[in-house]
Design a protein around this motif. Sequence first.
Motif, PDB file in Angstrom:
ATOM      1  N   LYS A 104       0.649   3.821 -10.263  1.00 31.32           N
ATOM      2  CA  LYS A 104      -0.352   4.216 -11.250  1.00 31.32           C
ATOM      3  C   LYS A 104      -1.275   3.461 -11.470  1.00 31.32           C
ATOM      4  CE  LYS A 104       2.231   8.033 -12.650  1.00 31.32           C
ATOM      5  NZ  LYS A 104       3.105   8.079 -11.465  1.00 31.32           N
ATOM      6  N   GLU A 105      -2.640   4.118 -11.288  1.00 29.70           N
ATOM      7  CA  GLU A 105      -3.762   3.255 -11.281  1.00 29.70           C
ATOM      8  C   GLU A 105      -3.851   2.495 -12.605  1.00 29.70           C
ATOM      9  OE1 GLU A 105      -8.665   3.304 -10.736  1.00 29.70           O
ATOM     10  OE2 GLU A 105      -7.380   5.017  -9.861  1.00 29.70           O
ATOM     11  N   GLU A 106      -3.896   3.266 -13.507  1.00 34.68           N
ATOM     12  CA  GLU A 106      -3.948   2.761 -15.005  1.00 34.68           C
ATOM     13  C   GLU A 106      -2.958   1.805 -15.623  1.00 34.68           C
ATOM     14  OE1 GLU A 106      -1.491   6.367 -15.756  1.00 34.68           O
ATOM     15  OE2 GLU A 106      -3.426   6.008 -14.372  1.00 34.68           O
ATOM     16  N   LYS A 107      -1.898   1.962 -15.027  1.00 33.37           N
ATOM     17  CA  LYS A 107      -0.735   0.715 -15.155  1.00 33.37           C
ATOM     18  C   LYS A 107      -1.170  -0.764 -14.465  1.00 33.37           C
ATOM     19  CE  LYS A 107       3.720   2.770 -16.049  1.00 33.37           C
ATOM     20  NZ  LYS A 107       5.159   2.797 -15.487  1.00 33.37           N
ATOM     21  N   ILE A 108      -1.510  -0.278 -13.317  1.00 40.82           N
ATOM     22  CA  ILE A 108      -1.979  -1.608 -12.704  1.00 40.82           C
ATOM     23  C   ILE A 108      -3.429  -2.306 -13.247  1.00 40.82           C
ATOM     24  CG2 ILE A 108      -2.944  -2.629 -10.294  1.00 40.82           C
ATOM     25  CD1 ILE A 108      -0.697  -0.802  -9.186  1.00 40.82           C
TER      26      ILE A 108
ATOM     27  N   GLU B  73       2.962  -5.211 -12.565  1.00 42.13           N
ATOM     28  CA  GLU B  73       3.037  -4.027 -11.984  1.00 42.13           C
ATOM     29  C   GLU B  73       3.361  -3.944 -10.605  1.00 42.13           C
ATOM     30  OE1 GLU B  73       3.789  -0.948 -13.454  1.00 42.13           O
ATOM     31  OE2 GLU B  73       3.949  -2.292 -15.411  1.00 42.13           O
ATOM     32  N   LEU B  74       2.319  -4.819  -9.788  1.00 42.87           N
ATOM     33  CA  LEU B  74       2.502  -4.863  -8.212  1.00 42.87           C
ATOM     34  C   LEU B  74       3.774  -5.518  -7.979  1.00 42.87           C
ATOM     35  CD1 LEU B  74      -1.268  -6.107  -7.510  1.00 42.87           C
ATOM     36  CD2 LEU B  74      -0.416  -3.925  -6.799  1.00 42.87           C
ATOM     37  N   LEU B  75       4.457  -6.308  -8.850  1.00 44.72           N
ATOM     38  CA  LEU B  75       5.528  -6.900  -8.346  1.00 44.72           C
ATOM     39  C   LEU B  75       6.749  -5.958  -8.250  1.00 44.72           C
ATOM     40  CD1 LEU B  75       7.386  -9.415  -7.796  1.00 44.72           C
ATOM     41  CD2 LEU B  75       7.593  -9.723 -10.189  1.00 44.72           C
ATOM     42  N   LYS B  76       6.656  -4.825  -9.403  1.00 44.93           N
ATOM     43  CA  LYS B  76       7.621  -3.871  -9.494  1.00 44.93           C
ATOM     44  C   LYS B  76       7.447  -3.233  -8.364  1.00 44.93           C
ATOM     45  CE  LYS B  76       7.422  -3.510 -14.760  1.00 44.93           C
ATOM     46  NZ  LYS B  76       6.976  -2.783 -15.616  1.00 44.93           N
ATOM     47  N   LEU B  77       6.430  -2.825  -7.820  1.00 46.61           N
ATOM     48  CA  LEU B  77       6.304  -1.830  -6.800  1.00 46.61           C
ATOM     49  C   LEU B  77       6.868  -2.618  -5.579  1.00 46.61           C
ATOM     50  CD1 LEU B  77       2.739  -0.480  -7.198  1.00 46.61           C
ATOM     51  CD2 LEU B  77       4.765   0.842  -7.276  1.00 46.61           C
ATOM     52  N   TYR B  78       6.541  -3.887  -5.406  1.00 45.41           N
ATOM     53  CA  TYR B  78       7.189  -4.566  -4.098  1.00 45.41           C
ATOM     54  C   TYR B  78       8.564  -4.627  -4.259  1.00 45.41           C
ATOM     55  CZ  TYR B  78       7.086  -8.533  -0.739  1.00 45.41           C
ATOM     56  OH  TYR B  78       7.432  -9.266   0.330  1.00 45.41           O
ATOM     57  N   VAL B  79       9.146  -5.044  -5.130  1.00 45.38           N
ATOM     58  CA  VAL B  79      10.702  -5.165  -5.469  1.00 45.38           C
ATOM     59  C   VAL B  79      11.167  -3.788  -5.292  1.00 45.38           C
ATOM     60  CG1 VAL B  79      12.594  -5.328  -7.032  1.00 45.38           C
ATOM     61  CG2 VAL B  79      10.562  -7.090  -7.089  1.00 45.38           C
ATOM     62  N   LYS B  80      10.471  -2.586  -5.649  1.00 47.74           N
ATOM     63  CA  LYS B  80      10.929  -1.123  -5.723  1.00 47.74           C
ATOM     64  C   LYS B  80      11.020  -0.953  -4.098  1.00 47.74           C
ATOM     65  CE  LYS B  80      10.427   3.527  -7.243  1.00 47.74           C
ATOM     66  NZ  LYS B  80      11.995   3.887  -7.598  1.00 47.74           N
ATOM     67  N   PHE B  81      10.063  -1.251  -3.367  1.00 52.22           N
ATOM     68  CA  PHE B  81       9.967  -1.018  -1.959  1.00 52.22           C
ATOM     69  C   PHE B  81      11.136  -1.604  -1.254  1.00 52.22           C
ATOM     70  CE2 PHE B  81       8.797  -1.717   2.479  1.00 52.22           C
ATOM     71  CZ  PHE B  81       8.167  -0.473   2.843  1.00 52.22           C
TER      72      PHE B  81
ATOM     73  N   ILE C  38       0.788  -1.154   0.058  1.00 54.16           N
ATOM     74  CA  ILE C  38      -0.101  -0.064  -0.036  1.00 54.16           C
ATOM     75  C   ILE C  38       0.903   1.305   0.039  1.00 54.16           C
ATOM     76  CG2 ILE C  38      -1.515   1.326   1.328  1.00 54.16           C
ATOM     77  CD1 ILE C  38      -2.756  -1.416   2.174  1.00 54.16           C
ATOM     78  N   ALA C  39       2.030   1.378   0.810  1.00 52.60           N
ATOM     79  CA  ALA C  39       2.855   2.372   1.094  1.00 52.60           C
ATOM     80  C   ALA C  39       3.522   2.633  -0.284  1.00 52.60           C
ATOM     81  CB  ALA C  39       3.854   2.067   2.005  1.00 52.60           C
ATOM     82  N   ALA C  40       3.986   1.520  -1.039  1.00 53.76           N
ATOM     83  CA  ALA C  40       4.467   1.772  -2.421  1.00 53.76           C
ATOM     84  C   ALA C  40       3.820   2.295  -3.388  1.00 53.76           C
ATOM     85  CB  ALA C  40       5.213   0.342  -2.627  1.00 53.76           C
ATOM     86  N   TYR C  41       2.348   1.714  -3.470  1.00 56.15           N
ATOM     87  CA  TYR C  41       1.344   2.235  -4.392  1.00 56.15           C
ATOM     88  C   TYR C  41       1.077   3.601  -4.448  1.00 56.15           C
ATOM     89  CZ  TYR C  41      -2.865   3.058  -6.644  1.00 56.15           C
ATOM     90  OH  TYR C  41      -3.858   3.639  -7.662  1.00 56.15           O
ATOM     91  N   LEU C  42       1.144   4.243  -2.932  1.00 54.74           N
ATOM     92  CA  LEU C  42       0.682   5.438  -2.923  1.00 54.74           C
ATOM     93  C   LEU C  42       2.002   6.208  -3.142  1.00 54.74           C
ATOM     94  CD1 LEU C  42      -1.105   5.219   0.471  1.00 54.74           C
ATOM     95  CD2 LEU C  42      -2.000   5.794  -1.764  1.00 54.74           C
ATOM     96  N   LYS C  43       3.119   5.637  -3.220  1.00 56.28           N
ATOM     97  CA  LYS C  43       4.204   6.646  -3.399  1.00 56.28           C
ATOM     98  C   LYS C  43       4.696   6.554  -4.878  1.00 56.28           C
ATOM     99  CE  LYS C  43       7.313   6.629   0.713  1.00 56.28           C
ATOM    100  NZ  LYS C  43       7.299   8.028   0.850  1.00 56.28           N
ATOM    101  N   TRP C  44       4.439   5.491  -5.624  1.00 55.68           N
ATOM    102  CA  TRP C  44       4.951   5.156  -6.948  1.00 55.68           C
ATOM    103  C   TRP C  44       3.981   4.583  -7.827  1.00 55.68           C
ATOM    104  CZ3 TRP C  44       8.272   2.378  -3.229  1.00 55.68           C
ATOM    105  CH2 TRP C  44       9.255   3.127  -2.687  1.00 55.68           C
TER     106      TRP C  44
END
Length: 561
Positions: free
Chosen positions: A177-181, A188-196, A169-175
């Motif tokens: 994009k709804e349309e991408k997900i 896209e969720l995996l990218k956010l998780y790895v980036k976090f 949730i923290a990663a999504y709110l920071k980086w």
Amino acid sequence: MKLTALAAETLHSVIPELQLDKITQLLEKPKHAQHGDLSFPCFELAKMKRTAPPLLAADIATQLRNAMIEKTEAVGPYVNIFFRKDMIQQKVVYIILKEKENYGTIHLKNKETIVLDLSSPNIAKPFSMGHLRSTVIGNAIANILEKSGFETVRINYLGDWGTQFGKLIAAYLKWGKEEKIRRNPIPELLKLYVKFHEEAAVNTDLNEEGRRWFKQLEEGNEEAVSLWKWFREESLKEFNKIYALLGVTFDSYQGEAFYNDKMDQVVQMLEEQDLLKESDGAQVVELDDPSLPPCLIKKSDGATLYATRDLAAALYRKKVYQFSKALYVVGQEQSIHFQQVKEVLKKANFDWAAEMHHIPFGLLLKDGKKMSTRKGKVVLLEEVLKEAIQLAERNIESKNPDLPDKEEVARQVGVGAVIFHDLKNYRVNSVEFSLEDMLKFEGETGPYVQYTYARANSILKKGKWTGEVIDKGLGDNYSWELTKLLQEYPEVIANSNKAYDPSLVAKHIVDVCQAFNSWYGNVKFLQEDAEKGARLALVSATAIVIKESLRLLGIQAPQEM
């Protein structure tokens, strides 16, 4: 028609001093055909009788009499038994053709229910090759249990709760994009998780932010709950595409979140029984087994843990399903956790906890190392399945371009190759991920078994087999080796059921296919002679056993390839 039982009973009539079970246990399969179909060593009996083993063997060999036994001979301390090939074969084939796919099925008077916890991927993460093992092993065990007379309940205990959702949730709110997900949810969720995790390695405050968001999720924060539900729904849509490809279904998708409101009852029950002890501010249950650490029920901040949730799940499942056994098809690294859960339930006087069993399996390795979602080093199962199907399509185009339903056959072959590659290995062994080995279309592979089934169907079609009962057997050695394997099939199912080991079925069916193809290479099946009907009957019996074995493993059998 069980050859070991037939031999044991005949021997028992001559040597009543040994119990029937003991005789069965002592019987051996000779390595070479010239030493018979079964062999009985006389060492143990010779000790009892205080007689030289070779003398005893010679005496027993002269006394054995049975219409199904062609001859017996004493070779040193062994009694070698040779069966009447034609008579045995006729009976085995008759039973298989009569029972068809029910051959080897056990019909229990009172059907017991067994619940299986399998697959259980984590929401908002891709369905990796690492999740393949629990899914296909659990599915095959459930199929084998059903053939052995049990009712099954397949539970997909989704990983849909925990601190990782606060991080996401923290990663999504920071980086995010709804349309991408919405366009491509899981990658896209995996990218956010790895980036976090990459950012948190530098900025440790991020981990605290993730914990705060999870706390808000637990407390019902509207934004947090809305995002969590969205991640869950999108993940399930993607997972169900994979399950449809694999042909796997579930009776329940109740994940970890389902038990949130049931954990307080567990804590209360443990408190009432005076089982909870304080340890560094946390609440634990101390276990009687000195090899096990105390089971952590509540952390010092009041948060509950996996064990609390699994205790709640076990109590709920027992109440709802009244299971006789509960199987947890989960990696062997969770072994201590399940021992702890089981011991806590035993301490709380739930006798049925003795029938909870962890069914461990080894890792799926990539270059000798465990795959990790956190670091992004993950092989996606969907990509592997698609690649396997494409390879199967190319093979069909080059070898049999006029094949009807090419796309469907390619799907069955490609998916079957991936499943068989896993299940032919004993589940506790780790398996090295190798796309090349998985997709080979010769050797001990799924496509080899499927192709043998298609070959058998082709022979039956060309021979215009109508399924008539044949009162004749064959006497040749090639068909006899195949017959012996076919008569072992019910025993293979029984052993696989007892050991929760699908690899026994996979290995047996490879042996059947090898024996069939050896026979095929040495006999003119369609020659018009007195034995044609008996040959086709044995081909039909073989096809039935191959198809049913593949079904138990969760693999389809194409009629043509």
